[in-house]
Design a protein around this motif. Sequence first.
Motif, short mmCIF file in Angstrom:
data_model
loop_
_atom_site.label_atom_id
_atom_site.label_comp_id
_atom_site.label_asym_id
_atom_site.label_seq_id
_atom_site.Cartn_x
_atom_site.Cartn_y
_atom_site.Cartn_z
N LYS A 19 0.81 -1.21 0.00
CA LYS A 19 0.00 0.00 0.00
C LYS A 19 0.85 1.27 0.00
N GLU A 23 1.80 4.86 -2.78
CA GLU A 23 1.44 6.15 -2.20
C GLU A 23 2.65 7.07 -2.09
N GLU A 26 3.23 8.26 -5.66
CA GLU A 26 2.18 9.18 -6.13
C GLU A 26 2.28 10.54 -5.46
N LYS A 27 2.52 10.54 -4.14
CA LYS A 27 2.50 11.80 -3.40
C LYS A 27 3.90 12.40 -3.19
N LEU A 32 3.96 10.07 5.54
CA LEU A 32 2.68 9.42 5.35
C LEU A 32 2.27 8.67 6.62
#
Length: 326
Positions: A19, A23, A26-27, A32
């Motif tokens: 997961k 992320e 992408e970010k 996070l």
Amino acid sequence: IDVTGSNETQGIGTVAIDKLIPEIIEKQSVALDAVSGATRASEGLLAAVTAALETSGVDMIAFEKAPEKAQTGERVVQHRDIVIIGAGPAGMTAGIYAAEGGADVLVLEKMATVGGAGAISSGATDSYGSTFAKEKSVEDSADKLKADMMTAGHNYNQEDLVDLFIANSGETFDWLVSLGVAYGDPTPSEEHSVNRVFLAQGSGVSITNAIEKKCEEAGVEILMQTRATELLTEDGRVTGVLAESSDGTEYEIDADAVVLATGGYGGSDELNVKYLSENPYWKHLGDDTWQMIGMEQNTGLMIVAATDIGAGTFHIDTPPMVHFAG
């Protein structure tokens, strides 16, 4: 991002890797949130990526900026025949049984993975009367299993539930085998006078993965990272649940029946002290010197919600296992 080595539990810690990597990319951030249920694995991955970025010499300011969290603000109101809180082995199995009987079932799971404590267990499974055990030439009886269980529980067990377990254990074991759970030969166990314990190959997560797959086949919907927050009542009867997902979506679910399958309260210091302080088998050695075997996610929130509206409890002051830090 390539993970070249990992000892994470399959289906638990590995979920954090699956997961978080997309992320992070992408970010473009390492600031996070940890994946629910895989905090340590998440922290390890984020630390490793941070170290790699620092070694590369890039400007870390941008990567250490936390991205804005999307909050839907949406409120969903719906009706279900049965709502089950908790997607461990018990909750998922209850959902399958109800769905196969024609019920419209929704399961709420606050973590990012199913399975609860069952997923991190050894997968040790005991029963009486299974076809599998008979094929392994296990000589046993219901009376022997009951005697062993009562002795191990210091005769503090709820006897009718022990009888219910024994009466259904063989059929349930064979059901797990039919789902594809692989077991080896019987293994000795200190609590059992008969070698009736079988270890699932792949440990507990192989069991919970098989049950999750059966949920999908049975049409049981599981809402992940969705935390039940309150039990709805009317005239002394539970009529539904309020819940909230990680993206901020709020749920108001009216239900004909609500099943609590949220585990214990091992993750709550307050409830440990409240319920265990008078237990003769539990010795408090001072602040932070004991820990109940369990998971941090087992906060007991729904136990509190249920008892607050008058639900009864039985042996709630009995931990399944306690170990002490010395």
